[in-house]
Design a protein around this motif. Structure first.
Motif, PDB file in Angstrom:
ATOM      1  N   VAL A  32       0.858  -1.181   0.000  1.00 43.44           N
ATOM      2  CA  VAL A  32       0.000   0.000   0.000  1.00 43.44           C
ATOM      3  C   VAL A  32       0.894   1.230   0.000  1.00 43.44           C
ATOM      4  CG1 VAL A  32      -0.168   0.075   2.524  1.00 43.44           C
ATOM      5  CG2 VAL A  32      -1.974   1.114   1.138  1.00 43.44           C
ATOM      6  N   SER A  36      -1.616   4.904  -3.928  1.00 44.11           N
ATOM      7  CA  SER A  36      -2.608   3.862  -4.190  1.00 44.11           C
ATOM      8  C   SER A  36      -3.889   4.126  -3.407  1.00 44.11           C
ATOM      9  CB  SER A  36      -2.039   2.479  -3.863  1.00 44.11           C
ATOM     10  OG  SER A  36      -1.944   2.254  -2.467  1.00 44.11           O
ATOM     11  N   LEU A  37      -3.767   4.684  -2.200  1.00 47.37           N
ATOM     12  CA  LEU A  37      -4.948   5.025  -1.414  1.00 47.37           C
ATOM     13  C   LEU A  37      -5.721   6.181  -2.046  1.00 47.37           C
ATOM     14  CD1 LEU A  37      -3.321   4.802   2.111  1.00 47.37           C
ATOM     15  CD2 LEU A  37      -5.055   3.242   1.202  1.00 47.37           C
ATOM     16  N   TYR A  39      -5.850   6.822  -5.185  1.00 46.11           N
ATOM     17  CA  TYR A  39      -6.511   6.244  -6.356  1.00 46.11           C
ATOM     18  C   TYR A  39      -7.744   5.432  -5.935  1.00 46.11           C
ATOM     19  CZ  TYR A  39      -7.126   3.838 -10.814  1.00 46.11           C
ATOM     20  OH  TYR A  39      -7.658   3.362 -11.994  1.00 46.11           O
ATOM     21  N   ASP A  40      -7.587   4.592  -4.901  1.00 46.52           N
ATOM     22  CA  ASP A  40      -8.698   3.753  -4.447  1.00 46.52           C
ATOM     23  C   ASP A  40      -9.908   4.600  -4.059  1.00 46.52           C
ATOM     24  OD1 ASP A  40      -7.214   1.457  -4.833  1.00 46.52           O
ATOM     25  OD2 ASP A  40      -6.600   1.282  -2.740  1.00 46.52           O
ATOM     26  N   HIS A  43     -11.532   6.316  -7.198  1.00 42.38           N
ATOM     27  CA  HIS A  43     -12.139   5.438  -8.200  1.00 42.38           C
ATOM     28  C   HIS A  43     -13.049   4.375  -7.586  1.00 42.38           C
ATOM     29  CE1 HIS A  43      -8.724   7.238 -10.352  1.00 42.38           C
ATOM     30  NE2 HIS A  43      -9.434   7.040 -11.442  1.00 42.38           N
ATOM     31  N   ALA A  44     -13.454   4.571  -6.354  1.00 48.23           N
ATOM     32  CA  ALA A  44     -14.352   3.603  -5.720  1.00 48.23           C
ATOM     33  C   ALA A  44     -15.693   3.575  -6.449  1.00 48.23           C
ATOM     34  CB  ALA A  44     -14.557   3.958  -4.258  1.00 48.23           C
ATOM     35  N   PHE A  50     -17.798   2.984  -0.325  1.00 45.13           N
ATOM     36  CA  PHE A  50     -16.466   2.893   0.264  1.00 45.13           C
ATOM     37  C   PHE A  50     -16.204   4.099   1.156  1.00 45.13           C
ATOM     38  CE2 PHE A  50     -11.730   3.495  -0.334  1.00 45.13           C
ATOM     39  CZ  PHE A  50     -11.375   2.471   0.513  1.00 45.13           C
ATOM     40  N   GLN A  66     -10.894   0.226   6.509  1.00 44.67           N
ATOM     41  CA  GLN A  66     -11.427   0.218   5.150  1.00 44.67           C
ATOM     42  C   GLN A  66     -12.813  -0.399   5.232  1.00 44.67           C
ATOM     43  OE1 GLN A  66      -7.867  -1.722   3.508  1.00 44.67           O
ATOM     44  NE2 GLN A  66      -7.838  -0.112   1.964  1.00 44.67           N
ATOM     45  N   GLY A 204     -10.215  -0.702 -11.473  1.00 47.74           N
ATOM     46  CA  GLY A 204      -9.775  -1.269 -10.209  1.00 47.74           C
ATOM     47  C   GLY A 204      -8.543  -2.139 -10.289  1.00 47.74           C
ATOM     48  N   THR A 205      -8.256  -2.661 -11.484  1.00 46.34           N
ATOM     49  CA  THR A 205      -7.130  -3.586 -11.646  1.00 46.34           C
ATOM     50  C   THR A 205      -6.107  -3.068 -12.645  1.00 46.34           C
ATOM     51  OG1 THR A 205      -8.507  -5.500 -11.085  1.00 46.34           O
ATOM     52  CG2 THR A 205      -6.476  -5.941 -12.292  1.00 46.34           C
ATOM     53  N   HIS A 208      -4.717   0.465 -11.998  1.00 48.20           N
ATOM     54  CA  HIS A 208      -4.328   0.755 -10.613  1.00 48.20           C
ATOM     55  C   HIS A 208      -2.852   1.124 -10.557  1.00 48.20           C
ATOM     56  CE1 HIS A 208      -3.698   0.232  -6.291  1.00 48.20           C
ATOM     57  NE2 HIS A 208      -5.004   0.349  -6.169  1.00 48.20           N
TER      58      HIS A 208
END
Length: 309
Positions: A32, A36-37, A39-40, A43-44, A50, A66, A204-205, A208
């Motif tokens: 992590v 990356s956080l 982005y998460d 893009h949730a 989320f 989370q 998401g993949t 990322h």
């Protein structure tokens, strides 16, 4: 001492750095980064509700959660809450405050069953059970030393099989999505998933920031991807495989091992020093494959479940 729980604030870099720091200290086997956080959160999926939370003690982030809904499951009402507290700040109420806030949020968006991963240590398990959660399946974190370990050579290519990287599918990753969807649907889990949303998978993949198409290895046969090992890196020296699998019609031929061996060899050649992966404790075939590579179990998690009444 003042303990407060609040949302992670978009645009406040210090929040993401504090969240990532606590997660790394509490769970060093999981990749992590602050980026990356960011982005998460950005893009949730809207249906996931989320909501990352932090617990602050006198202005310092000491705990994280989370929280969200498993929106890509055919069974509605399933939520998740994964709480991690700074190892030197446990026992001060951060975990309890985070669980309370998470459960209130999830109940408010329709959750009826909650899932939580808990490190398999007596204090953590007792904490979960005090809050009404019951233990279920378990999973292992595994680590491989790429610098000093004895990584076996890549197995020979079977006839009719070639190896490519994720980067080779940059123009059209849909065949990789279809393979990922098929293999993920067969993964051991308490939760059934339906991976049918290609655009959500891209976000998401594939796009990322931790995903490494260059280190992702894909075995191709009959003109299509049939096995793969998807790689992530933290931008430094740490590497992780987040999914390794084979299409049903091609299983039993060692193709997943081949793809993972290729990815690991190239990760080592690229200067990465540590490899991490995870296995459901009941997934004997994949555990055997990882032991063949030299991975060693470094921690175990237990899935805990609570029904909301």
């Amino acid at each position: 001492m003042t303990m407060t729980v609040r949302d992670l604030r978009p645009g406040v870099r210090a929040d993401f750095e504090g969240f990532a720091r606590v997660r790394h200290l509490a769970l060093p086997f999981y990749l992590v980064t602050p980026d990356s956080l960011v982005y998460d959160l950005a893009h949730a999926h809207p249906a996931s509700h989320f909501r990352p939370l932090v617990a602050e003690e006198d202005g310092e982030i000491v705990g994280t959660a989370q929280v969200g809904i498993v929106h890509d499951s055919p069974e509605p009402g399933q939520g998740y809450v994964n709480v991690y507290v700074h190892p030197e700040r446990t026992g001060r109420g951060a975990g309890t405050a985070l669980v309370r806030a998470a459960e209130e949020h999830l109940a408010g968006v329709g959750a009826t069953k909650l899932f939580a991963w808990v490190l398999d240590e007596p204090g953590n398990r007792a904490f979960a059970e005090r809050h009404g959660y019951r233990g279920s399946r378990s999973a292992h974190f595994l680590r491989l030393d790429l610098t000093n370990g004895t990584l076996p050579p890549r197995p020979p290519l079977p006839a009719g099989v070639e190896l490519r990287t994720g980067a080779d599918f940059a123009d059209d990753p849909r065949p990789v999505f279809e393979l990922d969807s098929e293999t993920m649907s067969d993964e051991p889990s308490d939760i059934d998933y339906e991976f049918t949303d290609y655009e959500a998978w891209l976000e998401g993949t594939w796009h990322h920031p931790l995903f490494s198409p260059e280190l992702t290895s894909i075995a191709v046969a009959d003109g299509r991807p049939v096995a793969f090992s998807a790689a992530r890196t933290d931008g430094g020296t740490r590497y992780g495989t987040v999914m390794t699998g084979t299409a049903r019609a091609f299983r039993g031929r060692g193709l997943a091992k081949l793809a993972k061996a290729d990815s690991l060899q190239r990760a080592r050649e690229a200067g990465l020093t540590e490899a991490f992966t995870g296995n459901d404790a009941r997934n004997g075939p994949m555990i055997a494959v990882n032991k063949w590579f030299g991975y060693e179990i470094c921690a175990t998690e237990v899935r805990y479940v609570r029904e909301l009444g």
